[in-house]
Write an enzyme that holds these catalytic residues in place. Sequence first.
Site, PDB file in Angstrom:
ATOM      1  N   CYS A  31      -9.539   6.028  -6.709  1.00 31.78           N
ATOM      2  CA  CYS A  31      -9.947   7.165  -7.630  1.00 31.78           C
ATOM      3  C   CYS A  31      -9.068   7.833  -8.221  1.00 31.78           C
ATOM      4  O   CYS A  31      -7.918   8.145  -7.637  1.00 31.78           O
ATOM      5  CB  CYS A  31     -10.844   8.147  -6.535  1.00 31.78           C
TER       6      CYS A  31
ATOM      7  N   ARG B 115      -4.748   3.368 -12.132  1.00 32.77           N
ATOM      8  CA  ARG B 115      -5.225   3.263 -10.843  1.00 32.77           C
ATOM      9  C   ARG B 115      -6.203   2.221 -10.305  1.00 32.77           C
ATOM     10  O   ARG B 115      -6.425   1.953  -9.216  1.00 32.77           O
ATOM     11  CB  ARG B 115      -5.511   4.585 -10.338  1.00 32.77           C
TER      12      ARG B 115
ATOM     13  N   TRP C  89     -13.474   4.623  -7.656  1.00 31.19           N
ATOM     14  CA  TRP C  89     -13.267   3.177  -7.371  1.00 31.19           C
ATOM     15  C   TRP C  89     -14.101   3.017  -6.435  1.00 31.19           C
ATOM     16  O   TRP C  89     -13.753   3.604  -4.990  1.00 31.19           O
ATOM     17  CB  TRP C  89     -11.808   2.888  -6.814  1.00 31.19           C
TER      18      TRP C  89
ATOM     19  N   ASN D 120     -11.331  12.148  -4.066  1.00 31.67           N
ATOM     20  CA  ASN D 120     -10.730  10.945  -3.630  1.00 31.67           C
ATOM     21  C   ASN D 120     -10.223  10.915  -2.198  1.00 31.67           C
ATOM     22  O   ASN D 120      -9.797  11.793  -1.662  1.00 31.67           O
ATOM     23  CB  ASN D 120      -9.129  10.964  -4.377  1.00 31.67           C
ATOM     24  N   GLY D 121     -10.827   9.799  -1.488  1.00 36.26           N
ATOM     25  CA  GLY D 121     -10.433   9.632  -0.095  1.00 36.26           C
ATOM     26  C   GLY D 121     -11.949   9.220   0.389  1.00 36.26           C
ATOM     27  O   GLY D 121     -12.695   8.792  -0.110  1.00 36.26           O
TER      28      GLY D 121
ATOM     29  N   GLU E 246       5.342 -13.594  -3.688  1.00 28.82           N
ATOM     30  CA  GLU E 246       5.043 -12.886  -4.666  1.00 28.82           C
ATOM     31  C   GLU E 246       4.842 -13.318  -5.935  1.00 28.82           C
ATOM     32  O   GLU E 246       3.826 -13.003  -6.584  1.00 28.82           O
ATOM     33  CB  GLU E 246       6.447 -12.018  -4.842  1.00 28.82           C
TER      34      GLU E 246
ATOM     35  N   LYS F 247       1.326 -12.555  -7.607  1.00 33.08           N
ATOM     36  CA  LYS F 247       0.985 -11.929  -8.784  1.00 33.08           C
ATOM     37  C   LYS F 247       0.267 -12.706  -9.708  1.00 33.08           C
ATOM     38  O   LYS F 247      -0.561 -12.338 -10.610  1.00 33.08           O
ATOM     39  CB  LYS F 247       2.505 -12.216  -9.543  1.00 33.08           C
TER      40      LYS F 247
ATOM     41  N   GLU G 190      -3.574 -12.251  -8.703  1.00 29.31           N
ATOM     42  CA  GLU G 190      -4.357 -10.895  -8.918  1.00 29.31           C
ATOM     43  C   GLU G 190      -4.612 -10.633 -10.356  1.00 29.31           C
ATOM     44  O   GLU G 190      -5.392 -10.104 -10.776  1.00 29.31           O
ATOM     45  CB  GLU G 190      -3.486  -9.873  -8.386  1.00 29.31           C
TER      46      GLU G 190
ATOM     47  N   HIS H 254       2.965 -29.141   6.763  1.00 30.32           N
ATOM     48  CA  HIS H 254       2.076 -29.030   8.086  1.00 30.32           C
ATOM     49  C   HIS H 254       0.826 -28.507   7.754  1.00 30.32           C
ATOM     50  O   HIS H 254       0.029 -27.808   8.382  1.00 30.32           O
ATOM     51  CB  HIS H 254       2.887 -27.592   8.604  1.00 30.32           C
TER      52      HIS H 254
ATOM     53  N   LYS I 259      -4.098   0.538  -8.036  1.00 32.85           N
ATOM     54  CA  LYS I 259      -2.759   0.761  -8.189  1.00 32.85           C
ATOM     55  C   LYS I 259      -2.328   1.263  -6.671  1.00 32.85           C
ATOM     56  O   LYS I 259      -1.318   1.211  -6.236  1.00 32.85           O
ATOM     57  CB  LYS I 259      -2.252   1.535  -9.434  1.00 32.85           C
TER      58      LYS I 259
HETATM   59  C1  F6R Z   1       0.600  -6.206  -6.179  1.00 34.50           C
HETATM   60  C2  F6R Z   1       0.528  -4.773  -5.820  1.00 34.50           C
HETATM   61  C3  F6R Z   1      -0.124  -4.513  -4.032  1.00 34.50           C
HETATM   62  C4  F6R Z   1       0.871  -3.417  -3.796  1.00 34.50           C
HETATM   63  C5  F6R Z   1       0.319  -2.861  -2.389  1.00 34.50           C
HETATM   64  C6  F6R Z   1       1.178  -1.768  -1.785  1.00 34.50           C
HETATM   65  O1  F6R Z   1       1.071  -6.516  -7.574  1.00 34.50           O
HETATM   66  O2  F6R Z   1       0.918  -4.058  -6.225  1.00 34.50           O
HETATM   67  O3  F6R Z   1       0.061  -5.727  -3.703  1.00 34.50           O
HETATM   68  O4  F6R Z   1       2.005  -3.885  -3.720  1.00 34.50           O
HETATM   69  O5  F6R Z   1      -1.028  -2.427  -2.716  1.00 34.50           O
HETATM   70  O6  F6R Z   1       1.206  -0.774  -2.659  1.00 34.50           O
HETATM   71  P1  F6R Z   1       2.479   0.413  -2.459  1.00 34.50           P
HETATM   72  O7  F6R Z   1       3.872  -0.496  -2.712  1.00 34.50           O
HETATM   73  O8  F6R Z   1       2.254   1.445  -3.170  1.00 34.50           O
HETATM   74  O9  F6R Z   1       2.336   0.553  -0.972  1.00 34.50           O
END
Ligand code: F6R
Length: 608
Positions: free
Chosen positions: A2, A28, A74, A100-101, A481, A485, A488, A504, A603
Amino acid sequence: MCGIIGCVGRGEQTLQTLVHGLEKLEYRGYDSAGVGLGSERLSVSKTAGEIDALSQKLSEQNLSGTVGIGHTRWSTHGPPTDANAHPHQGCTGRVAVVHNGIIENYQELREELTARGHSFSSDTDTEVVPHLIEEALEEGAEPEAAFRSAISQIEGSYAIGALIEGVEALFAARNDSPLVIGIGLTPDGDQDASLRDGPFFIASDVPAFRDFTANVVYLDDGEFARLDGGVHITDRNGTPVEKSIETIEWDAEETGKSGYDHYMLKEIHEQPRALRQCLSGRIDELGGNVDIGAVGELSPTGVQFVACGTSYHAALYGAQLFRQAGVPAQAFLASEYASSPPPVGNDLIVGITQSGETADTLSALREAANRGAETLAVTNTVGSTAARECDHTLYIRSGPEIGVAATKTFAGQLAALNLFSLATAEGSTARREVVPSLRDLAGDIQHILDDSQARAVADAYADSDAYFFIGRRYQFPVALEGALKLKEISYEHAEGFAAGELKHGPLALVTANTPVFATVIGDGEVAQKTVGNIKEVEARDAPVVAVTDGKSDAGMYADHVLEVPETHPRAAALLANVQLQLVAYHIANDLGRPIDKPRNLAKSVTVE
Ligand code: F6R
C-alpha cells in the site's frame, strides 16, 4: 504494498497533488485506489483498479477540500473491491483513514465495536480505526486526542493518515511501517517560513511528494504527527519530539522514465551511473584501498546474511565472498530465519534490503538483535527502518528504483558486498585483484548495454514452454536472479539451478522447447564443469544460450552467445546479470506484460 500520500497547505491544488502522489507510488504495487478531502466537509472517492479508474470517477464527482489523504491498496484483508479500497470511514462519515500494515487485533476490536452499535462496510482490518476515532469524538475528545485514543487501541504494524471533518489538519502515526513527512518550500525557498506555512506532506515514500520538496522528516515507531499550520511531532505520551530535517539528494527527474518505455529498462541502463555512485570515494585508483567508513572497521568472525528475493541472491553471493576469505558465512531466507534461528554467537547479522522496509528482513534482524547480535543493514534507502534500527548501515547509493523488479539495486548490492568483504575480511592481494575490476564495472556494463544481443535472443525464445538458468559459484546466484527476473515480469515458468544440480532432477524437465541460459566465466575448473552441464542439456535437444566472456569453449556448444567483457569472476557476475536482465525485459515486452507493475507483486513488501 500500500502507498499513502497526504497533504495540507496546497489550497485548490490539493486533489491534484494527491492524485499525482498516488501515481508516483504506483510502483509499490496496488489493486485499488482512493482519496479523501477535508476541512469543513469531508468527502471520499475510491475504486478497485488503477489510478486511471479513480481519475475517471473523480472527473464525474465534485470533490473539494484543502487537506487530503490518498491511498493505493495492495489487498491483504479482503479482495480488491470498491468497498475495501481506502480511505475508510466510520458510521457518520466524519472521519477518513488510510492505512498501510496489518492491525493484528482488528477482529476483537471489530466485534466490540459491532456490539456497541457500529456497522462495517468493508472486510478490512483498517476500518476499525475510523470507528474508534468516531467513538472517541462522540465521547467528547478533541480531534487529536480522539486520534491518539484510537491508535492506542490497535496492535500490529501501521502507517496511518487520518482526516476529521471540520479540522484543517492531517493526523499521522507509525509503527513498523514506513511514513515520511515532507516539509514544503515557500516560493522563495525560505525553510523557516515553510515550517510555519507548509505545504506539508505525509507519504509512504519520498517520490510521492518529491516534486514539491526535498526536505523530509522520518517518523519513528510510536510517533504521532499533526500537520496543520506546522508540523507537530510527539511520542506515545504526547511529549513533543525534536526531529532533524534531512535533505533528499536525488531530484524529481530521477523518478521519471526519461524517454524509456519502462522504468525497468531505464534502471537497467542506469547501472553504470549507479555503480559509479556506489564506488565513488570508496576505492582508490590503484586498487590498494577500500574505504567504507566505520563499517570498514568491523572485523566479523562470522556473518549471517538475511534477505528476501533478489536481495537473497545478493546474500548468497556475499556469503561466498566471506567464505572465500576464510570467514564462516551463510545466507538465510529472512522469512525462514525466525522460525529456525541459528545460534548467533559473535556473528554479525547483515540484512540486505534495497527498500530497508521488507517486513521479513526486519523481523529476522530484530530476532537476532534480541539475542544480542550486532546488526548491519545494506540498503539503498536513507532513513529506512533497517537503516535506523541496525547498529551499522552500508548504503548502496543506487538512486531511486521505481520498477518493481530490482535491477540496479541488485548491482549496487553486489558491489557494496565486495567493498564490505574487501574492507573487513580480505587482504591486500584480494584488494589489488578485485578493486580494478570494480572500477571497470561501469564501463564494462556500458559496453554490454551498447552491444547486447539480448533482444534477438528474447525474440527467438519468447514462446518457449519454460526457461532454465544455470551457473556455478558466483554465477549460481546470477542463475537464480536471471530466473526470478524473467518469471516475475513475463509470468513464464523460469527456474535457476546450481549447474551441478541439473542432473539430480531438473534435467527431466529439459526439452527442445526449454532454452537453458548458462553463465560460464573464465576457463578454469568451475567453467569447464559448467561446459559439461551445457553438453548434458544439448544432448537433450535444449537450445543453449551461453553468457560468457569467451575464455572457455562454452560458445561452441551454444545456439546463442551473450558476451561479457573479461574481468574478475566476481565482477563478471554483475555483467552476466545485465545480459539476463535484458533478456527478461525483452521477453516480457514481446509478451506485452505490464513490466513495471507485475501482477500481484509489490515493490516494498511490508507484511510478513
Ligand atoms: C525482485 C524483487 C524482490 C525483492 C524482495 C526484497 O525483483 O524486487 O524479490 O528483492 O522483495 O526486497 P528488499 O530488497 O526491498 O528487501
